[in-house]
Structure formats: C-alpha cells, structure tokens
Design an enzyme around this catalytic site. Sequence first.
Site, PDB file in Angstrom:
ATOM      1  N   SER A 213       0.788  -1.232   0.000  1.00 23.08           N
ATOM      2  CA  SER A 213       0.000   0.000   0.000  1.00 23.08           C
ATOM      3  C   SER A 213       0.822   1.283   0.000  1.00 23.08           C
ATOM      4  CB  SER A 213      -0.938   0.008   1.210  1.00 23.08           C
ATOM      5  OG  SER A 213      -0.197  -0.073   2.409  1.00 23.08           O
TER       6      SER A 213
ATOM      7  N   HIS B 258      -5.378  -5.075  -0.172  1.00 24.57           N
ATOM      8  CA  HIS B 258      -5.554  -4.091  -1.248  1.00 24.57           C
ATOM      9  C   HIS B 258      -5.804  -4.726  -2.609  1.00 24.57           C
ATOM     10  CE1 HIS B 258      -4.500  -0.308   0.867  1.00 24.57           C
ATOM     11  NE2 HIS B 258      -3.848  -1.137   1.667  1.00 24.57           N
TER      12      HIS B 258
ATOM     13  N   LYS C 195     -11.947  -2.249   1.846  1.00 23.04           N
ATOM     14  CA  LYS C 195     -11.517  -1.488   0.678  1.00 23.04           C
ATOM     15  C   LYS C 195     -12.449  -1.703  -0.522  1.00 23.04           C
ATOM     16  CE  LYS C 195      -7.036  -1.570   2.760  1.00 23.04           C
ATOM     17  NZ  LYS C 195      -7.411  -2.240   4.010  1.00 23.04           N
TER      18      LYS C 195
END
Length: 518
Positions: free
Chosen positions: A275, A303, A335
């Site tokens: 990230s 992610h 996310k």
Amino acid sequence: IHHIVQNGGLYKRPFNEAFEETPMLVAVLTYVGYGVLTLFGYLRDFLRQWKIEKCQNATEREEQKDFVPLYQDFENFYNRNLYMRIRDSWNRPICSVPGAKVDVIERVSHDYNWTFTYTGRVIKDVINMGSYNYLGFAQNNGACQEAAAEVLSQYGAGVCSTRQEMGNLDKHEELEKLVARFLGVESAMTYGMGFATNSMNIPALVGKGCLILSDELNHASLVLGARLSGATIRIFKHNNMQSLEKLLKDAIVHGQPRTRRPWKKILILVEGIYSMEGSIVRLPEVIALKKKYKSYLYLDEAHSIGALGPTGRGVVEYFGLNPEDVDVMMGTFTKSFGAAGGYIGGKKELIDYLRTHSHSAVYATSLSPPVVQQIITSMKCIMGEDGSTLGKACVQQLAENTRYFRRRLKEMGFIIYGNEDSPVVPLMLYMPAKIGAFGREMLKRNIGVVVVGFPATPIIESRARFCLSAAHTKEILDTALKEISEVGDLLQLKYSRHRLVPLLDRPFDETTYEETED
C-alpha cells in the site's frame, strides 16, 4: 530501475514495475532539509526549556520529576518539531460518503497546528483521491445501501456477543460460504476488524520454534502478528526472490540457532499489493520457492482483492494461479467492498482450527449485520450473481483508470512507483517541506490527497499516495491530473529523467521512453 518480466517461464502476462532511482541532487537537498529542521527543533526546544517560547507539548509535572519518567521527551522530538509543522495535512474530518467526491469540514489553526478550530464552513465536492474505495461500493444509495438498511431494520446494528456464544447469525454463515466460493477455497472465516485478522491469527498459526520470513515492507498488522507469535522473524528485501531463497536455504541448512534442530514450520508473509509502494507481489516466484523448500505461504490481499484480476478475485487470479497453492489467504472487506472486517480462507482443517484457537474468533464481537449484508451484496455484484454486469464493469473501469492515470503522470515527468496495474499510485515528493505544501495546495484546488512521510516511508522517500476508484470518471481524473501538473510545476516535483513520450497511436499497454538530459 525497471523490472520487466515478459511472457514465458512462471508468468503468463507481462509484469512491469518501475522504481526510478532518486536523483542525487534531490537526495542531498532532502537530507539538508531534514538537517535544518532538526537544528531548528533543538533551538526551539532550548527556547521552550528557558520559557522564552511557549511550551505546548506534553511534559512531566514538576512534582513528578524524581519519578521514573512516563513520557520520554526525546522520543517525541520528531512529532513536536517536524510532524507538527505539517499536521494539518492529516486527520481532516469529512462529512459525506467517501465516494468519488467528498465534503470536507474546514478547520484552521492559530497556534501552528497544535490545536484546530472549526470555521463552520463545509468545502463541497472535493475530489477524493485518498480513500480505498476501489470498486466504488462506498455509497449511500443503490442496491448495497438498500439491502443493508433492510437488514438493519430486521437485525439491528450490533450483535453484542462473540461468534462462539450468542453472536453467530445466519448472515455470518451465509457470508463465509460466499467468501469461500469467491476465493475458490474449501472454507473461510470472517472477522470484525482487518488489522486484527492479521495480528490475532498469525500467533495462532506459528509459535516458538517456528520461523517467519517477512517482506521488509509488510503492513504493521503483519509485523505485529509476527512479533506476538513468539516465532523467530527474518526479513527479506522487498519483492526480492534471491533474498528470500537465501533465507530459505539458510533456514533449512542451519536450522534453529544453537540447537540446530529443524524449524517446526517456515511461514512466508507477503502482501498482494503493497500500500505504500504500489507494487504487486511476485506471486508465481514465491509459490515456486514455497513448493521447492516445503514452507507455508500467508498472503495478505487487503488491497488486491476486488482490485486485481479479470473478475476481481485478487492477485492469485491476476497471475492465473491456483488458490490451493496459497496456504492462508487473508483479505479485508474495508476497501473494495466498502465495508469493514477481514477474512481468512484456506483448507477446511485450517479454518476449523482457527475457529477454536484464534483470539479474534474467541474473544472479539461478531461483525455487525448491516456490514455483513453490505459485503454480501457487493460480493455478489462482483461475481455477477445479482443478475447484472455492474460488478464486472467496475473491475474493468478500475483497471482502465489505473493505467490511464499512471501513464499521464509519467508523461508529465513525475516519479511514480509501483506496478502499472496497481490502483495505489505513489507520487514521489522527497523533501519534507513539500509534504505539507502539496497537501495544502491540492486542497486549495478542491482535491483531497494523502501525503506520507517518515516514519511510514524511508526518510528521503516522502510521497503523495493516490488511490484510484471505479467511481472516478475520466472527467474527474482529467481535472485532478491538470491540478496535479500545476502543483507539480509550482513545487518543482517533476523529477523524472525518463519522460514518457505521449503517442496518440501507441497501444494502451505499451510505453516508450525518451532519455532526457539531467
């Protein structure tokens, strides 16, 4: 330094990652900048000590001066003298859904960022380039919101118990079966917090006498989980397979320190998308090494799940690999799914073991029912089980936005880190003064960005981090790019010596470089 792996071998597709070297002059000036800040920090601490400058920072009370100090003054030197100067770039309160645009509550500081006061004004329609809303499911209307509202009226907001007691709802069971099907694994288990999914489950999997091989840039949750486990931890260089293989060889040849007994388990910890770097794990090579040296693999897809792969099934699908080759598949719902919590997927024996041994399962309160429904609805949408093609369109839109945004920034002359398919886009700022300046200038132009500095990054590699979303239209991205270019010229951020040449007839996924003079 450009890493390009073409078709053939372990990879079924081109794997392009760029980490352009920091220009020498920029590196020197960055160190000088930190040096000047440090000198002034010591000067101001001297003035505060002699009551010449007002002391705003936390200090020990005079009556406690003979006690062992609870507050280490020197440890907070960085916070007091460097972070405080640019503190206004963080913790900005928003008062809307974190979609493509957000509303930001305006605040001002009259004492150099020690305290903030709210003006009562709301800055409307700020382009959101910071939230992890990859597929655009963070919204207050549509199918997800309606389904969550219906479940809220039926089940309420909280469960008030753990999964092992009175907190195991039919919705939790439904979600876990859906997650297992989505990932292509035998079984899955869900948790109420993504961070705790890592930090509380790694200690349940390994312990004393085990070895953890961890990427140097792994997330804090993986680091904490590894430390809590009591296992021996060894670090390999980021995405460097030679470094990982050397550690595996040494572990097998030498065994445990002093006793030389074989390790009980060797666990490799990696992330799907990193990230802060925007890089993608070299998963085909990691799996090949894992099989060769008979170790276990723990993959954190926080992610990458939803954001990579033709149908959003993460980095395993992106490389066309078999999910069974990954022993522990971890990810979060915070996310791509616009919700909260995390999951672990794998073989049924693994999940059954974690149900009874994981601290998150035994002691933590269950996921909130409306949050569970948000995940179920968004996941079914991605899988196409809602009868629409919206999910597939979102995955494709994110991929297009990612490539377009990255290509345009490189054409402008910025140094951009990471893989060309990663929706996390770090733009290098380097100098400490430019961290705050970039964040402020972008907000002036109605664009909200995340800026990152030491200690979250190496001291000379401060950066702005853009997170792309399927909710971003081309018009929104063009507006953002225009303003980024303008701020880049203002702050002189276009450091790249490998300028991309914009060619109208160039295929979408190819790049041409022109060497420019220093």
